[in-house]
Scaffold this active site. Structure first.
Site, PDB file in Angstrom:
ATOM      1  N   THR A 292      23.597  71.087  55.744  1.00 43.27           N
ATOM      2  CA  THR A 292      24.945  71.211  55.188  1.00 43.27           C
ATOM      3  C   THR A 292      25.887  71.788  56.240  1.00 43.27           C
ATOM      4  OG1 THR A 292      24.113  71.532  52.940  1.00 43.27           O
ATOM      5  CG2 THR A 292      26.350  72.318  53.385  1.00 43.27           C
TER       6      THR A 292
ATOM      7  N   HIS B  84      13.924  72.460  55.699  1.00 34.77           N
ATOM      8  CA  HIS B  84      13.106  72.389  54.479  1.00 34.77           C
ATOM      9  C   HIS B  84      12.809  70.980  53.996  1.00 34.77           C
ATOM     10  CE1 HIS B  84      16.180  71.738  51.167  1.00 34.77           C
ATOM     11  NE2 HIS B  84      16.997  72.121  52.143  1.00 34.77           N
TER      12      HIS B  84
ATOM     13  N   CYS C 105      22.991  66.001  37.574  1.00 32.14           N
ATOM     14  CA  CYS C 105      23.618  66.885  36.600  1.00 32.14           C
ATOM     15  C   CYS C 105      24.757  67.692  37.216  1.00 32.14           C
ATOM     16  CB  CYS C 105      22.596  67.836  35.991  1.00 32.14           C
ATOM     17  SG  CYS C 105      21.866  67.193  34.499  1.00 32.14           S
TER      18      CYS C 105
ATOM     19  N   THR D 241      23.806  86.105  64.788  1.00 31.15           N
ATOM     20  CA  THR D 241      22.441  86.286  65.290  1.00 31.15           C
ATOM     21  C   THR D 241      21.535  85.201  64.729  1.00 31.15           C
ATOM     22  OG1 THR D 241      22.823  88.657  65.362  1.00 31.15           O
ATOM     23  CG2 THR D 241      20.522  87.923  65.447  1.00 31.15           C
TER      24      THR D 241
ATOM     25  N   ASN E 225      19.049  60.123  50.881  1.00 33.43           N
ATOM     26  CA  ASN E 225      18.233  61.062  50.113  1.00 33.43           C
ATOM     27  C   ASN E 225      17.928  60.587  48.703  1.00 33.43           C
ATOM     28  OD1 ASN E 225      21.171  61.697  50.264  1.00 33.43           O
ATOM     29  ND2 ASN E 225      20.682  63.031  48.540  1.00 33.43           N
TER      30      ASN E 225
ATOM     31  N   SER F 245      17.492  69.316  58.977  1.00 36.97           N
ATOM     32  CA  SER F 245      17.234  70.409  58.028  1.00 36.97           C
ATOM     33  C   SER F 245      15.772  70.821  58.075  1.00 36.97           C
ATOM     34  CB  SER F 245      17.591  69.941  56.612  1.00 36.97           C
ATOM     35  OG  SER F 245      17.226  70.926  55.669  1.00 36.97           O
TER      36      SER F 245
ATOM     37  N   GLN G 173      16.848  63.508  56.118  1.00 42.61           N
ATOM     38  CA  GLN G 173      15.695  62.830  55.502  1.00 42.61           C
ATOM     39  C   GLN G 173      14.932  61.954  56.495  1.00 42.61           C
ATOM     40  OE1 GLN G 173      14.655  63.269  52.398  1.00 42.61           O
ATOM     41  NE2 GLN G 173      16.408  64.289  51.481  1.00 42.61           N
TER      42      GLN G 173
HETATM   43  C1  LIG Z   1      18.930  68.121  51.924  1.00 41.49           C
HETATM   44  C2  LIG Z   1      19.974  67.322  52.576  1.00 41.49           C
HETATM   45  C3  LIG Z   1      21.121  67.922  53.095  1.00 41.49           C
HETATM   46  C4  LIG Z   1      21.375  69.401  52.972  1.00 41.49           C
HETATM   47  O1  LIG Z   1      20.486  70.106  53.792  1.00 41.49           O
HETATM   48  P1  LIG Z   1      20.371  71.689  53.685  1.00 41.49           P
HETATM   49  O2  LIG Z   1      19.520  72.054  54.855  1.00 41.49           O
HETATM   50  O3  LIG Z   1      19.733  71.956  52.372  1.00 41.49           O
HETATM   51  O4  LIG Z   1      21.742  72.247  53.784  1.00 41.49           O
HETATM   52  C5  LIG Z   1      22.052  67.125  53.707  1.00 41.49           C
HETATM   53  N1  LIG Z   1      21.869  65.805  53.805  1.00 41.49           N
HETATM   54  C6  LIG Z   1      20.789  65.194  53.325  1.00 41.49           C
HETATM   55  C7  LIG Z   1      20.630  63.726  53.495  1.00 41.49           C
HETATM   56  C8  LIG Z   1      19.805  65.925  52.693  1.00 41.49           C
HETATM   57  O5  LIG Z   1      18.740  65.306  52.199  1.00 41.49           O
END
Ligand SMILES: *Cc1c(COP(=O)(O)O)cnc(C)c1O
Length: 384
Positions: free
Chosen positions: A75, A204, A328, A242, A154, A202, A182
């Site tokens: 993000t 996660h 949602c 930091t 996504n 990202s 993704q």
């Molecule tokens: C999850 C996702 C984001 C946001 O990533 P974060 O690290 O959670 O801020 C942005 N773009 C896509 C395509 C995503 O799948």
């Protein structure tokens, strides 16, 4: 023992790989130094962790380590890329081009730029979810500062033709940014071969920790991005604050594992997904896949079961963590704007859902999903 629940929502987030956790722990305990402290060993060992991670992340995309900026997630990377490019280039090139099926954070950052007076073009996609290159060609002009097109969607998993998109951008003198949250670590990406100037990553989504990500700025072009966070000059002045060595080390390790296991993992997921798709289609032959069937990430399946009551289906598959076709927002479930953009009507969108599988997905979980969904379909008096 039969399982009672299964997580099949890997596009939403992924579990942390234990090997990633191990790589992070020293920086949450003994190696607690501030990477910006240049005077002592505590700072150096933290900084060394950032260097290792920069190398690990850049290797996956054939990039330069010094062009990786660590920040809080995709993000932030998307916001920095779009706002930073418009701030630096918008005087001469006041236009921004993106696509209707982008992640909300790209669309909202683009809308913010428009609110600051820049021109914004949001391109439609074809029914298969892919961008029509002729439409792009017409939209990008000498006044376009940056074009932002995501790598893997996504929601519907489609893979955009990045290399061709980048070539069109460069022919018109525009920067090419891709939100690769993704795609990074899952499909082969090469910033050089694919003409990518800026890439958002990202942690996660690749079995790393939440709260960390990176923006890759291809050398020569990084300087055109204006920082959006001002302060102590960290990350080459592009992102003050930091750094979080534990999170960054985690992202680096996650990237390295992805690179090492990409081909093997893709093959395994392809097998699991083919079985899931085949079994679901045999229960309800009217099942349709939302988004292109070929140009897609194998870990994503977005399907529509026409004529099914989506709310009831969801109530019947409790225990199975998948995502609905309705995103949602507040109390009202509005059908997904991505499905809307590929021409899926409201009714079909409500009968659609997204299944995301990944590294930790087992055969048993696929069995569980097949059983749960098949039963839910039969409960509605349809299906074989
Ligand atoms: C999850 C996702 C984001 C946001 O990533 P974060 O690290 O959670 O801020 C942005 N773009 C896509 C395509 C995503 O799948």
């Amino acid at each position: 023992m039969a399982i009672k629940r299964a997580y099949l929502d890997y596009q939403s987030t992924t579990p942390l790989d234990e090997r990633v956790l191990s790589a992070m722990l020293p920086f949450l305990t003994t190696k607690f130094g501030n990477p910006h402290s240049a005077e002592h060993n505590y700072g150096w060992e933290a900084e060394a962790a950032l260097d290792v991670a920069r190398e690990q992340v850049s290797t996956v995309i054939n990039g330069q380590p010094e062009s990786v900026t660590f920040l809080s997630g995709a993000t932030e990377a998307n916001n920095l890329a779009l706002k930073g490019a418009m701030e630096r280039l918008g005087h001469d090139k006041p236009n921004l081009v993106t696509v209707a099926t982008e992640h909300k954070c790209v669309l909202e950052a683009a809308q913010y730029c428009a609110s600051q007076g820049y021109g914004l073009t949001v391109l439609p996609v074809q029914q298969n979810g892919l961008l029509d290159l002729n439409v792009l060609e017409d939209a990008v002009t000498g006044e376009t500062a940056i074009v932002s097109v995501m790598a893997v969607n996504n929601e519907i998993g489609v893979i955009q033709p990045l290399k061709q998109i980048g070539a069109i951008c460069h022919a018109k003198g525009a920067l090419f940014h891709t939100d690769a949250a993704q795609a990074f670590g899952k499909i082969p990406l090469d910033v050089e071969a694919m003409n990518i100037d800026l890439m958002s990553i990202s942690g996660h989504k690749v079995y790393g920790p939440k709260g960390v990500g990176a923006l890759y700025c291809r050398p020569g072009n990084g300087a055109v991005i204006a920082p959006q966070m001002h302060g102590g000059g960290q990350e080459n002045g592009l992102r003050a604050g930091t750094q979080a060595p534990a999170l960054v080390a985690g992202l680096g390790k996650a990237a390295a594992i992805c690179a090492a296991e990409m081909a093997q993992e893709e093959g395994r997921l392809r097998g699991l997904m083919a079985r899931l798709k085949r079994e679901l289609a045999s229960v309800l032959p009217a099942m349709r896949v939302n988004g292109d069937e070929d140009s897609r990430w194998v870990g994503n399946l977005n399907v529509c079961f026409p004529d099914l009551d989506g709310d009831r289906l969801f109530a019947d598959i409790r225990g199975l963590a998948v995502s609905s076709g309705a995103a949602c927002a507040s109390a009202v479930a509005e059908p997904s704007y991505v499905l809307d953009a590929i021409g899926v009507d409201k009714k079909d969108a409500k009968a659609s859902f997204r299944i995301g599988i990944g590294r930790m997905t087992t055969d048993e979980e696929i069995d569980f999903a097949i059983e749960k969904i098949s039963q839910a379909i039969r409960n509605q008096g349809v299906g074989a």
